[in-house]
Design an enzyme around this catalytic site. Structure first.
Site, mmCIF file in Angstrom:
data_model
loop_
_atom_site.group_PDB
_atom_site.id
_atom_site.type_symbol
_atom_site.label_atom_id
_atom_site.label_comp_id
_atom_site.label_asym_id
_atom_site.label_seq_id
_atom_site.Cartn_x
_atom_site.Cartn_y
_atom_site.Cartn_z
ATOM 1 C CB SER A 69 -0.882 0.004 1.254
ATOM 2 O OG SER A 69 -1.580 1.238 1.389
ATOM 3 C CE1 TYR A 81 -3.817 -2.526 4.789
ATOM 4 C CE2 TYR A 81 -3.416 -0.193 4.433
ATOM 5 C CZ TYR A 81 -3.648 -1.452 3.930
ATOM 6 O OH TYR A 81 -3.708 -1.645 2.573
#
Length: 263
Positions: A140, A153
């Site tokens: 990401s 995350y």
């Protein structure tokens, strides 16, 4: 990387980016192994693909990271070899640090980091034996810089970059490639499935995710990056500039992120 006649294993293949990858790659004369927790959904994806007879379904749960060795052996047996592993499976998060139970941080690390690392390590000896192989890991932009509501995350995604950068260095001698794919906002269900501070699914779409790249557009860019064997690819819209701001103007990035109020 030429896909024709290759065997490609995709995790997180039952929806979102993984499903889109399966649909696109199935048109490129390669064999696919589709994995996620949901076998019924994987079968549905297989049936939508071109040449479903060249696609195998292999359910797995990344949270069960201690069981990856027999799963890798099973995957290899399906077509006799594996040429590429696309580590796409994972979960996201939407909660403030102060409101996030430590069990949620633990689950994010188990699924997004340890599960991916364990599966990669289970397949690594096969790639070494073949003196060939390509690990493609979907991290990401949050693996390159942070944003509120995504602390656990971000931590797991940052960790993936550290691990795979070293894997690339240690096994360059074995002709093993590593590509890190860093999506920005992509219009999938990732936000709906994101964990809250209590560990439940958020069950609602984020505005930024809703306005993100169409998943098919993203997938085409991702396949191009894999073909070019890029070390890293940042795929999104304006948010990709954050990578360069982090590197050269970190204080400015901090101000930009704080102004964005992105959830």
């Amino acid at each position: 990387m030429v896909f024709k006649n290759k065997v490609i294993w995709i995790t997180g293949a039952s929806s979102g980016i993984g499903k889109s990858l399966a649909l696109h790659l199935s048109n490129l004369d390669c064999k696919l192994i589709l994995s996620s927790r949901r076998e019924a959904a994987l079968n549905e994806v297989r049936d939508l693909c071109a040449r479903p007879e060249h696609i195998a379904v292999l359910p797995l749960d990344l949270a069960e990271y201690h069981s990856m060795k027999p799963i890798a052996e099973r995957a290899i047996s399906l077509f006799g070899t594996i040429d590429m592993l696309i580590n796409n499976g994972g979960i996201s998060q939407r909660s403030l640090i102060i409101d996030t139970d430590i069990s949620v941080d633990k689950k994010l690390m188990e699924v997004d980091y340890l599960g991916t690392v364990a599966l990669t390590k289970a397949l690594l000896p096969h790639f070494i034996s073949n003196q060939s192989g390509h690990f493609v890991t979907v991290t990401s932009l949050m693996g390159k810089f942070g944003s509120p509501y995504r602390s656990g995350y971000c931590g797991a995604k940052h960790a993936l970059h550290g691990f795979f950068d070293v894997l690339r260095m240690e096994h360059e001698k074995d002709q093993i490639k590593v590509t890190m794919i860093c999506p920005g906002f992509v219009n999938t269900n990732i936000a709906r499935n994101a964990l809250t501070g209590e560990g439940n699914a958020q069950n609602q779409q984020d505005e930024a995710t809703e306005k993100g790249l169409d998943v098919n557009v993203f997938t085409k860019h991702m396949i191009t990056a894999i073909k070019k064997e890029k070390l890293e690819a940042y795929i999104g819209q304006g948010e990709t500039k954050g990578v360069y701001l982090k590197r050269f103007f970190p204080r400015l990035l901090h101000k930009v992120v704080m102004r964005s109020r992105v959830r």
